[in-house]
Design a protein around this motif. Structure first.
Motif, PDB file in Angstrom:
ATOM      1  N   LYS A  86       2.276   3.480 -11.409  1.00  9.01           N
ATOM      2  CA  LYS A  86       2.347   2.377 -12.373  1.00  9.01           C
ATOM      3  C   LYS A  86       1.174   1.405 -12.261  1.00  9.01           C
ATOM      4  N   ILE A  87       0.344   1.561 -11.247  1.00  4.56           N
ATOM      5  CA  ILE A  87      -0.810   0.682 -11.071  1.00  4.56           C
ATOM      6  C   ILE A  87      -2.001   1.329 -11.759  1.00  4.56           C
ATOM      7  N   ALA A  88      -2.470   0.712 -12.846  1.00  3.40           N
ATOM      8  CA  ALA A  88      -3.525   1.301 -13.677  1.00  3.40           C
ATOM      9  C   ALA A  88      -4.818   1.551 -12.908  1.00  3.40           C
ATOM     10  N   GLU A  89      -5.118   0.737 -11.918  1.00  2.00           N
ATOM     11  CA  GLU A  89      -6.356   0.882 -11.156  1.00  2.00           C
ATOM     12  C   GLU A  89      -6.327   2.074 -10.208  1.00  2.00           C
ATOM     13  N   VAL A  90      -5.164   2.641  -9.968  1.00  2.00           N
ATOM     14  CA  VAL A  90      -5.052   3.837  -9.126  1.00  2.00           C
ATOM     15  C   VAL A  90      -5.473   5.034  -9.972  1.00  2.00           C
ATOM     16  N   LYS A  91      -6.556   5.680  -9.584  1.00  2.00           N
ATOM     17  CA  LYS A  91      -7.096   6.804 -10.358  1.00  2.00           C
ATOM     18  C   LYS A  91      -6.685   8.149  -9.785  1.00  2.00           C
ATOM     19  N   THR A  92      -6.554   8.247  -8.475  1.00  2.00           N
ATOM     20  CA  THR A  92      -6.212   9.509  -7.839  1.00  2.00           C
ATOM     21  C   THR A  92      -5.340   9.222  -6.630  1.00  2.00           C
ATOM     22  N   LEU A  93      -4.385  10.103  -6.400  1.00  2.00           N
ATOM     23  CA  LEU A  93      -3.531   9.988  -5.227  1.00  2.00           C
ATOM     24  C   LEU A  93      -3.443  11.357  -4.573  1.00  2.00           C
ATOM     25  N   HIS A  94      -3.865  11.428  -3.315  1.00  2.00           N
ATOM     26  CA  HIS A  94      -3.818  12.667  -2.553  1.00  2.00           C
ATOM     27  C   HIS A  94      -2.797  12.520  -1.436  1.00  2.00           C
ATOM     28  N   SER A  95      -1.980  13.532  -1.245  1.00  2.00           N
ATOM     29  CA  SER A  95      -1.122  13.620  -0.068  1.00  2.00           C
ATOM     30  C   SER A  95      -1.918  14.362   0.988  1.00  2.00           C
ATOM     31  N   VAL A  96      -1.985  13.801   2.195  1.00  2.00           N
ATOM     32  CA  VAL A  96      -2.836  14.389   3.225  1.00  2.00           C
ATOM     33  C   VAL A  96      -2.100  14.499   4.550  1.00  2.00           C
ATOM     34  N   SER A  97      -2.656  15.314   5.436  1.00  2.00           N
ATOM     35  CA  SER A  97      -2.135  15.411   6.796  1.00  2.00           C
ATOM     36  C   SER A  97      -2.972  14.492   7.681  1.00  2.00           C
ATOM     37  N   GLY A  98      -2.450  14.172   8.837  1.00  2.00           N
ATOM     38  CA  GLY A  98      -3.204  13.343   9.766  1.00  2.00           C
ATOM     39  C   GLY A  98      -2.521  12.018  10.033  1.00  2.00           C
ATOM     40  N   ASN A  99      -3.319  11.020  10.373  1.00  2.00           N
ATOM     41  CA  ASN A  99      -2.780   9.711  10.734  1.00  2.00           C
ATOM     42  C   ASN A  99      -2.219   8.941   9.547  1.00  2.00           C
ATOM     43  N   PHE A 100      -2.657   9.272   8.343  1.00  2.00           N
ATOM     44  CA  PHE A 100      -2.174   8.627   7.129  1.00  2.00           C
ATOM     45  C   PHE A 100      -1.488   9.667   6.260  1.00  2.00           C
ATOM     46  N   ASP A 101      -0.643   9.201   5.349  1.00  2.00           N
ATOM     47  CA  ASP A 101       0.107  10.099   4.477  1.00  2.00           C
ATOM     48  C   ASP A 101      -0.572  10.341   3.137  1.00  2.00           C
ATOM     49  N   MET A 102      -1.342   9.350   2.678  1.00  2.00           N
ATOM     50  CA  MET A 102      -1.929   9.416   1.347  1.00  2.00           C
ATOM     51  C   MET A 102      -3.333   8.819   1.359  1.00  2.00           C
ATOM     52  N   ILE A 103      -4.159   9.335   0.459  1.00  2.00           N
ATOM     53  CA  ILE A 103      -5.434   8.701   0.150  1.00  2.00           C
ATOM     54  C   ILE A 103      -5.371   8.327  -1.326  1.00  2.00           C
ATOM     55  N   VAL A 104      -5.561   7.061  -1.597  1.00  2.00           N
ATOM     56  CA  VAL A 104      -5.508   6.542  -2.957  1.00  2.00           C
ATOM     57  C   VAL A 104      -6.926   6.134  -3.350  1.00  2.00           C
ATOM     58  N   ILE A 105      -7.387   6.620  -4.496  1.00  2.00           N
ATOM     59  CA  ILE A 105      -8.688   6.216  -5.016  1.00  2.00           C
ATOM     60  C   ILE A 105      -8.415   5.152  -6.075  1.00  2.00           C
ATOM     61  N   VAL A 106      -9.042   3.988  -5.884  1.00  2.00           N
ATOM     62  CA  VAL A 106      -8.806   2.838  -6.749  1.00  2.00           C
ATOM     63  C   VAL A 106     -10.115   2.434  -7.409  1.00  2.00           C
ATOM     64  N   GLU A 107     -10.052   2.048  -8.691  1.00  2.00           N
ATOM     65  CA  GLU A 107     -11.208   1.506  -9.407  1.00  2.00           C
ATOM     66  C   GLU A 107     -10.822   0.161  -9.991  1.00  2.00           C
ATOM     67  N   ALA A 108     -11.687  -0.842  -9.787  1.00  2.00           N
ATOM     68  CA  ALA A 108     -11.431  -2.175 -10.319  1.00  2.00           C
ATOM     69  C   ALA A 108     -12.712  -2.728 -10.934  1.00  2.00           C
ATOM     70  N   LEU A 109     -12.560  -3.753 -11.763  1.00  2.00           N
ATOM     71  CA  LEU A 109     -13.715  -4.335 -12.439  1.00  2.00           C
ATOM     72  C   LEU A 109     -14.549  -5.221 -11.523  1.00  2.00           C
ATOM     73  N   SER A 110     -13.935  -5.766 -10.472  1.00  2.00           N
ATOM     74  CA  SER A 110     -14.650  -6.677  -9.586  1.00  2.00           C
ATOM     75  C   SER A 110     -14.035  -6.621  -8.189  1.00  2.00           C
ATOM     76  N   ILE A 111     -14.717  -7.217  -7.246  1.00  2.00           N
ATOM     77  CA  ILE A 111     -14.181  -7.315  -5.881  1.00  2.00           C
ATOM     78  C   ILE A 111     -12.871  -8.101  -5.900  1.00  2.00           C
ATOM     79  N   ARG A 112     -12.828  -9.170  -6.662  1.00  2.00           N
ATOM     80  CA  ARG A 112     -11.601  -9.976  -6.769  1.00  2.00           C
ATOM     81  C   ARG A 112     -10.441  -9.131  -7.275  1.00  2.00           C
TER      82      ARG A 112
END
Length: 142
Positions: A86-112
C-alpha cells in the motif's frame, strides 16, 4: 509464430509497448493479423500480464532510491507485506534468506520524502528492525 518469434515479439514490446501492430509485424516479418492474434494469445495465457510506463532516465535519476532491509516477526510477515504493498514509494519487495527477511526497494522525490517513508516502514506492525542504504549511483543495469 514459434517460441523464438514469441520471444522476439516480447522483446519488441518490452522496448516499446506502444509500438503499432503494423510496425511490430514489419520488424518480425509477419502479417499484422499474426501479431495481433499472438499478442491476444499471450495475454490470455498470462504471459503478458499488463503494460506499464517506463520513465525517462533523467526522471529516474532525479529520484532518491534506497534498499531497506527488513526483519519481520514471523507470524506477522504476511501483514507486513500487505502493508508494504500500500506504500506507493515501495517499488520492489524481495523475500530473502539471511539476517533479514526482506529487501525493499524504495523511490522518493526527496531525502525528506525518503525519510518519511523509512519511518512508515519502521513503524509497521510486525517490523522488528530495518537497515537502509541510499543508492548513490547505478553502475550496471541490465
Amino acid at each position: 509464430m514459434t517460441k523464438n518469434a514469441d520471444a522476439a515479439l516480447l522483446n519488441l514490446l518490452r522496448a516499446n509497448a506502444r509500438e503499432s501492430i503494423s510496425e511490430l509485424a514489419r520488424k518480425l516479418g509477419v502479417s499484422r493479423s499474426t501479431v495481433q492474434s499472438r499478442i491476444e494469445r499471450l495475454e490470455q495465457q498470462g504471459v503478458i500480464s499488463g503494460y506499464s510506463v517506463k520513465v525517462s532516465d533523467s526522471y529516474a535519476q532525479s529520484l532518491v532510491r534506497a534498499h531497506v532491509l527488513v526483519t519481520a516477526l514471523p507470524k506477522l510477515s504476511h501483514q507486513v507485506v500487505q502493508a508494504l504493498e500500500k506504500i506507493a514509494e515501495v517499488k520492489t519487495l524481495h523475500s530473502v534468506s539471511g539476517n533479514f527477511d526482506m529487501i525493499v526497494i524504495v523511490e522518493a522525490l526527496s531525502i525528506r520524502d525518503l525519510d518519511a517513508v523509512l519511518d512508515r516502514i519502521g513503524a509497521l506492525d510486525g517490523v522488528e528492525r530495518t537497515m537502509s542504504s541510499i543508492i548513490l549511483s547505478t553502475r550496471i543495469d541490465r
